[in-house]
Design an enzyme around this catalytic site. Structure first.
Site, PDB file in Angstrom:
ATOM      1  N   ASP A  84     -48.002  12.503  29.104  1.00 22.69           N
ATOM      2  CA  ASP A  84     -47.616  13.819  28.609  1.00 22.69           C
ATOM      3  C   ASP A  84     -46.548  14.413  29.524  1.00 22.69           C
ATOM      4  OD1 ASP A  84     -47.609  16.098  27.073  1.00 22.69           O
ATOM      5  OD2 ASP A  84     -49.788  16.336  27.093  1.00 22.69           O
ATOM      6  N   GLU A 109     -40.874  14.498  30.054  1.00 20.01           N
ATOM      7  CA  GLU A 109     -39.442  14.853  30.111  1.00 20.01           C
ATOM      8  C   GLU A 109     -38.973  15.380  31.464  1.00 20.01           C
ATOM      9  OE1 GLU A 109     -41.908  18.027  28.325  1.00 20.01           O
ATOM     10  OE2 GLU A 109     -41.509  15.980  27.753  1.00 20.01           O
ATOM     11  N   ASP A 157     -45.388  19.082  20.763  1.00 19.83           N
ATOM     12  CA  ASP A 157     -46.375  20.093  20.368  1.00 19.83           C
ATOM     13  C   ASP A 157     -45.837  20.932  19.216  1.00 19.83           C
ATOM     14  OD1 ASP A 157     -47.890  19.093  22.419  1.00 19.83           O
ATOM     15  OD2 ASP A 157     -47.380  20.683  23.829  1.00 19.83           O
TER      16      ASP A 157
END
Length: 798
Positions: free
Chosen positions: A399, A402, A472
């Site tokens: 998760d 980035e 998300d």
């Protein structure tokens, strides 16, 4: 000159002046319009162009490109004001006055041209390093669609007339500086700094904040598959995932105890609803000071090894959330901090308290690690291996890969990474952190194929066993609709594995949560869409999404969800064989219609349909159909209304006929039709000539052997399909330990040839049955022909 590099200094007389260039074993170097220009063949159909100011020649090592030039036969010649470099696939023409490079086929078709005098180098101070901001413009044909550029959520398929500020990877956008054209070429802009892409009426350009040189690759593939093959030739091939990863996945934000996650698997098994994967989301490590501590510190998970064993005992698999950042009370943080391997910018979570909005009276102190540093990647894996991999977990949910960059300041990018300023390499962060986990696990264990679910990606990430999800996203019909072109453009960027949170992560405006009739319909439609994505995974916050949260067997929404999960499992032989095609032949699983029907101009910009593999056309239902308004006094509300079936519009590409998957009805291509879509039907059409293997009903992917597959033949055209099988896990397939059976349909002779089995592997089904069904006739109640098969070729007349 250095003879070992075969450099030849050429003096070419052009009118009243002499043009100099050096010829090497792979290309040429010359001086044009104040810049040094290198044109280098990586293969007969792939050209690298590097430009830098004459007084500052530069070359760099790519993070994305791992290929080296293969020996390519080419010629270099000149004329008045130009140099032509030509292989047997491409002709590259350099204008020696304007610096413009033009790419043409050997037959003379112009594919792409640079805009004259458009290479730009603007001096830039990158945290004390004197370098440049760079740009290069191209000129596209007026009606030429282009695709790719990574993952964006705008809903468009063609990327013409778009502008993207590729500042950095984000939660739901993953910029990749690559596009491909309907004309059969692609351009990869090899730069990792904040970049702008724009296409407008006068030019198409990339502009990057930091670049010592302009560095891009031109790839000619003829068709989209060929362009993608070239991109993977440059940046790496996609390894295979285990078979079980193609089953159904359940997740939630988050399972709060060991008991809860194990009970979810138990419940699926009791309901006899198939399940192969379950995911433990964050905070199993406890409080935010121990963020991503690479261990179960939360007292609700007292026996994590037993938890994993219990899940495995029910023939399911578990992966777990890991992050690119660490809390200040974790061991990895201490070691990384001591080595100066942590960045100092705001990231998630900002507060040590688990509240929203963040209470900044208690800052978390969480910091991102320098994934560009090989020593930092070593430390990351050491703790991951010891704390989690040793428990028997089956994969990683990386998760915020980035990573999250909150309260952004431009000065944040001045910080130094192992490879220079953070600005210089910012967009390659997910490539580096995902690659670090993959490379270390490959060295550690070859019995378990690596599976990584990641939120972010950059060019080349397909080589690291990663499936990217779309972040998300919020639950809405518009979001569902936008996922289709989002996934397609991501695939068209060369990375074949993508998925979205089924149902959307945030419930958004659905205040009644799972009781909202509109949301229930939306969720069922999203499950149907997810059935035809490379990964089928239910996940979200605000309310749990397990099938039993939507009712019980015999209720409409529950039954629709269960039907599509079972359909996913029946398609596993087709899906797993398609995954082999991805690995062995550089194919794509989720395919824009333009990939297979480029001659049909009506298919070029269809953004609400796609091919799943090369046989099945999918049209997700992306609007509410079964709602009515109910007035109660001054209040109005939505309620279910299934009193009449509604329909969905479907475009069937020209050049072939099609079969309704559900009914077997044959329909001509090149037209739009309406398909009735009750809640448990998604429009599916199978291309004439397709051969579709269907597997048994199972509760998990490996429950039953494929010893009696249904082989459904769709007549109308000749067809071919390769059934691929192996041990379902490990990397023995890389050593040739697998088998293939080639099915060929001769439409004129009405004969299916089941070819001789090639190859073998431990546990292979030696003797089996195939039940051959002719779609459109036999499908409607006829049992088909049962064929005994022992590995020798068999002809079946239908």
């Amino acid at each position: 000159m250095r003879a070992k590099h075969l450099l030849i200094l050429m003096m070419i007389s052009v009118g009243s002046y002499a043009q100099q260039y050096e010829k090497s074993s792979s290309g040429i170097t010359t001086a044009v319009a104040g810049n040094e220009v290198k044109i280098q063949f990586y293969s007969p159909s792939i050209v690298r162009v590097v430009k830098s100011p004459i007084n500052k020649p530069f070359s760099k090592t790519s993070l994305s490109v791992i290929a080296t030039p293969i020996k390519t036969v080419f010629t270099a010649s000149s004329g008045s004001g130009f140099i032509i470099v030509k292989s047997d696939k491409l002709s590259v023409r350099l204008n020696t006055k304007t610096g413009e490079i033009r790419y043409q086929t050997i037959a003379g078709e112009v594919l792409l041209s640079e805009k004259p005098n458009s290479a730009s180098f603007t001096p830039f101070d990158d945290a004390g390093n004197k370098t440049f901001s760079i740009s290069q413009s191209f000129q596209l044909a007026k009606d030429e669609p282009i695709y790719g550029l990574g993952q964006h959520q705008r809903g468009n398929l063609s990327q013409r007339n778009q502008k993207y500020s590729m500042m950095m990877q984000s939660n739901t956008d993953d910029p990749i500086t690559f596009f491909q054209s309907v004309k059969g070429y692609g351009v990869f802009w090899d730069n990792y700094s904040p970049t702008t892409f724009e296409d407008n009426a006068t030019e198409t350009y990339f502009k990057s904040e930091v670049g010592d040189c302009i560095d891009y690759y031109f790839i000619y593939g003829g068709i989209a598959d060929g362009v993608i093959a070239g991109m993977r030739e440059l940046t790496g091939q996609a390894p295979m995932f285990p078979l079980w990863t193609y089953g159904f996945w359940q997740s939630r934000e988050r399972y709060k105890s060991q008991l809860e996650i194990v009970d979810v698997v138990k419940k699926y098994r009791e309901l006899k609803v198939p399940l192969d994967g379950i995911i433990q989301d964050w905070q199993y490590w406890g409080d935010n000071y121990h963020w991503n501590g690479m261990g179960f510190l939360n007292p609700e998970f007292p026996q994590p090894e037993k938890m994993v064993a219990d899940i495995h005992a029910m023939n399911a698999h578990a992966i777990i959330s890991i992050w690119a950042s660490f809390g200040p009370k974790t061991k990895p943080y201490e070691e990384l901090n001591a080595g100066g391997m942590l960045f100092n910018f705001s990231t998630w979570p900002e507060s040590a308290k688990d509240v929203w909005p963040p209470d900044m009276n208690y800052p978390s102190g969480v910091r991102v690690y320098d994934a560009y540093n090989p020593a930092a990647r070593d430390i990351y894996w050491r703790y991951l291996n010891k704390g989690l991999f040793s428990l028997g977990l089956d994969g990683w949910w990386m998760d915020s890969s980035e990573p999250d960059h909150l309260s952004f300041k431009d000065t944040d990018l001045d910080q130094q990474s192992f490879l220079g300023s953070f600005r210089k390499v910012r967009n390659a962060f997910p490539l580096m952190t995902v690659g670090g986990v993959y490379d270390h696990q490959r060295k550690e264990n070859v019995e378990k194929r690596i599976f990584i679910l990641t939120r972010s990606a950059f060019a080349g990430q397909q080589r690291y066993g990663a499936n990217t999800w779309s972040g998300d996203i919020t639950s809405s019909w518009e979001t569902l609709k936008n996922q289709i072109p989002t996934g397609l453009n991501f695939s068209l960027s060369g990375i074949p594995y993508w998925n979205s949170d089924i149902g959307g992560f945030f419930l958004g405006s659905f205040h009644k949560k799972l009781e909202d009739p509109e949301y229930r319909e939306l969720y069922a439609r999203w499950v149907a869409f997810g059935t035809f994505c490379p990964m089928m995974r239910s996940h979200g916050t605000d309310a749990p999404r397990e099938i039993y949260q939507f009712g019980s067997k015999g209720t409409r929404v529950y039954d629709a969800i269960e039907k599509f999960i079972h359909l996913r499992y029946s398609l596993l032989p087709y899906i797993y064989s398609t995954s082999w095609d991805v690995t062995a032949n550089q194919s794509s699983m989720m395919r824009a219609l333009v990939m297979d029907f480029v001659k049909d101009h009506n298919a070029w910009n269809v953004n609400n349909e796609f091919m799943f593999g090369k046989s099945i056309l999918v049209t997700p239902v992306t609007q509410a159909q079964y709602l009515k308004q109910v007035v109660n006094g001054n209040d109005t509300a939505w309620a279910e209304d299934f009193s009449a079936n509604k329909s969905t519009e479907v475009y069937l590409p020209a050049g072939t006929s099609w079969f309704d998957f559900w009914t077997g009805e044959q329909v001509a291509g090149g037209k739009t039709l309406l398909k009735e879509t009750p809640l448990d039907i998604i429009p599916l059409y199978v291309k004439a000539g397709a051969i579709l293997p269907l597997g048994p009903q199972v509760q998990y992917a490996e429950e039953k052997k494929w010893d009696n597959l249904e082989i459904r033949v769709y007549p109308g055209n000749d067809g071919r399909f390769v059934l691929y099988e192996d041990e379902n896990d490990n990397y023995n397939y890389e050593k040739g330990i697998y088998s293939t059976i080639t099915f060929k349909w001769d439409n004129k002779a009405k004969t299916l040839t089941i070819g001789e089995r090639k190859g073998k592997f431990p546990g292979m089904v030696v003797s089996r049955k195939f039940t051959v069904v002719l779609a459109g006739t036999s499908q409607a109640g006829h049992p088909g022909k049962i064929v005994d098969y022992n590995g020798n070729a068999v002809n079946v007349k239908l």
